[in-house]
Scaffold this motif. Structure first.
Motif, PDB file in Angstrom:
ATOM      1  N   ARG A 157      -6.712   0.726  -6.127  1.00  0.00           N
ATOM      2  CA  ARG A 157      -7.119  -0.611  -6.564  1.00  0.00           C
ATOM      3  C   ARG A 157      -8.416  -1.039  -5.876  1.00  0.00           C
ATOM      4  O   ARG A 157      -9.372  -1.453  -6.542  1.00  0.00           O
ATOM      5  CB  ARG A 157      -6.024  -1.632  -6.256  1.00  0.00           C
ATOM      6  CG  ARG A 157      -6.374  -3.055  -6.701  1.00  0.00           C
ATOM      7  CD  ARG A 157      -5.273  -4.040  -6.361  1.00  0.00           C
ATOM      8  NE  ARG A 157      -5.568  -5.351  -6.920  1.00  0.00           N
ATOM      9  CZ  ARG A 157      -6.352  -6.257  -6.347  1.00  0.00           C
ATOM     10  NH1 ARG A 157      -6.921  -5.981  -5.171  1.00  0.00           N
ATOM     11  NH2 ARG A 157      -6.570  -7.428  -6.932  1.00  0.00           N
ATOM     12  N   SER A 158      -8.464  -0.944  -4.548  1.00  0.00           N
ATOM     13  CA  SER A 158      -9.652  -1.399  -3.826  1.00  0.00           C
ATOM     14  C   SER A 158     -10.875  -0.562  -4.176  1.00  0.00           C
ATOM     15  O   SER A 158     -11.994  -1.082  -4.254  1.00  0.00           O
ATOM     16  CB  SER A 158      -9.396  -1.346  -2.310  1.00  0.00           C
ATOM     17  OG  SER A 158      -9.236  -0.015  -1.867  1.00  0.00           O
ATOM     18  N   THR A 159     -10.659   0.737  -4.394  1.00  0.00           N
ATOM     19  CA  THR A 159     -11.787   1.616  -4.725  1.00  0.00           C
ATOM     20  C   THR A 159     -12.320   1.316  -6.115  1.00  0.00           C
ATOM     21  O   THR A 159     -13.541   1.257  -6.331  1.00  0.00           O
ATOM     22  CB  THR A 159     -11.356   3.086  -4.633  1.00  0.00           C
ATOM     23  OG1 THR A 159     -10.904   3.353  -3.301  1.00  0.00           O
ATOM     24  CG2 THR A 159     -12.523   4.019  -4.960  1.00  0.00           C
ATOM     25  N   LEU A 160     -11.437   1.119  -7.079  1.00  0.00           N
ATOM     26  CA  LEU A 160     -11.875   0.789  -8.435  1.00  0.00           C
ATOM     27  C   LEU A 160     -12.638  -0.532  -8.460  1.00  0.00           C
ATOM     28  O   LEU A 160     -13.626  -0.679  -9.186  1.00  0.00           O
ATOM     29  CB  LEU A 160     -10.674   0.703  -9.372  1.00  0.00           C
ATOM     30  CG  LEU A 160     -10.046   2.044  -9.769  1.00  0.00           C
ATOM     31  CD1 LEU A 160      -8.662   1.819 -10.399  1.00  0.00           C
ATOM     32  CD2 LEU A 160     -10.942   2.801 -10.733  1.00  0.00           C
ATOM     33  N   LEU A 161     -12.195  -1.496  -7.638  1.00  0.00           N
ATOM     34  CA  LEU A 161     -12.834  -2.808  -7.624  1.00  0.00           C
ATOM     35  C   LEU A 161     -14.125  -2.830  -6.811  1.00  0.00           C
ATOM     36  O   LEU A 161     -14.941  -3.737  -6.965  1.00  0.00           O
ATOM     37  CB  LEU A 161     -11.866  -3.849  -7.051  1.00  0.00           C
ATOM     38  CG  LEU A 161     -10.638  -4.185  -7.907  1.00  0.00           C
ATOM     39  CD1 LEU A 161      -9.686  -5.094  -7.139  1.00  0.00           C
ATOM     40  CD2 LEU A 161     -11.056  -4.843  -9.221  1.00  0.00           C
TER      41      LEU A 161
END
Length: 348
Positions: A157-161
């Motif tokens: 999640r954090s990487t995609l965002l």
């Protein structure tokens, strides 16, 4: 050449033990050049494990040096120094220093109950065992793997965002290789490059394990570094680190205990999603539509995978229906009921 900490820089076992009440315990590795300790915090799960190991020191059958050595490792951050303290032998040296401190603090009887005398212990490359195991120990330490846990903030999640930096490669390659040495059986290295894959393989040969055996490669990949890291995070349960490379004087953390087909499937799915969805704008920010999708998946605790993101894009394209995508009994029942109504209307 990296300047190593000396034993005098490490805290005493009593200091380490007293600091375990704080769940944000700081890494015990000292940085001589900066004249301070590493700022990275030890993971809470590892602190719990250290506490458990500490309690085992009262077990007469335990191998004190082995446990103290493991505590020394776990007290260092996984991000930079856990593998370094293991590979340099400082974990063992610190264990001896801590044991001597315990010996001076405790009575002879209490110290013996903590396992300082010679006792039976399980054979381990980091445990003082019978003579004749030195060659085995050296061989095991030459190529050793341990499960790798990414930094707590690194998730799919954090990487995609997160924003793709302007300096990141726009086009490149993702590759998977291994070495033919038996020590690497079942282990696959997943990396990326913006240069020639052949050149990168030549560089990996410097590690001294023989020529790399290329298993799979993907060329003309958009945002190859992002694809690589998303793949790493999706395969997190299989993630391992080769604990030390003598040539590079550091660990290599991008190894995975999995199959070539599993790696190929995940990499190809992330490549396909980025190519078809074009999810990042020209500034490298995730577009609002996909931010909404990520927030929705997180809210309903739906596991993010490359395959799921591809399916969502297929729904957006209109090539797959929502009804066939969602695995829901109520939805299927409503769909069947609707089909029955349509059939009856046609018959009438």
């Amino acid at each position: 050449m990296v300047v190593l900490s000396s034993l005098q820089h490490f805290p005493s076992f009593a200091d380490v033990r007293s600091g375990l009440t704080h769940k944000t315990r700081q890494c015990i590795w000292y940085l001589p050049g900066k004249q301070r300790y590493c700022m990275v915090r030890t993971e809470a799960s590892k602190i719990d494990l250290i506490l458990e190991l500490t309690s085992q020191l009262d077990d007469r059958k335990s191998c004190t040096l082995r446990i103290l050595s493991e505590i020394a490792e776990l007290s260092c951050c996984a991000l930079h120094h856990r593998n370094r303290i293991w590979a340099t032998g400082l974990a063992k040296s610190l264990a001896h220093q801590w044991q001597q401190g315990l010996q001076s603090d405790l009575s002879e009887t209490a110290f013996e109950s903590a396992g300082a005398v010679k006792v039976e212990c399980e054979h381990s490359p980091r445990c003082d065992t019978a003579e004749g195991n030195e060659e085995t120990e050296k061989k095991l330490e030459l190529v050793a793997f341990s499960p790798h846990i990414p930094f707590e903030g690194d998730t799919l999640r954090s990487t995609l965002l997160s924003q793709i930096e302007s300096t990141a490669s726009k086009i490149g390659s993702v590759y998977a290789f291994t070495y033919l040495d038996s020590a690497f059986d079942g282990m696959i290295k997943i990396g990326y490059t913006s240069r020639s894959i052949d050149l990168r393989m030549d560089e990996w040969a410097d590690c001294g394990h023989g020529p790399p055996h290329l298993l799979k490669s993907f060329s003309n990949v958009r945002y190859p570094e992002r694809v690589e890291f998303l793949t790493h995070l999706q395969l997190v349960k299989d993630w391992h680190a080769m604990r030390w490379c003598k040539y590079h004087e550091r660990s290599h953390i991008e190894w995975f205990k999995t199959s070539v087909s599993a790696v190929s499937q995940v990499v190809q799915a992330w490549i396909s999603w980025i190519e078809r969805a074009n999810p990042y704008d020209r500034r490298g920010n995730l577009k609002p539509f996909w931010r909404g999708i990520i927030d929705f998946l997180s809210e309903y605790e739906i596991t993010i995978t490359a395959e799921l993101m591809v399916q969502i894009q297929e729904i957006e394209d209109g090539t797959v229906s929502v009804a066939s995508f969602i695995d829901d009994e109520l939805l299927r029942k409503e769909r069947l009921d609707l089909e029955r109504v349509c059939v009856k209307q046609e018959e009438n």
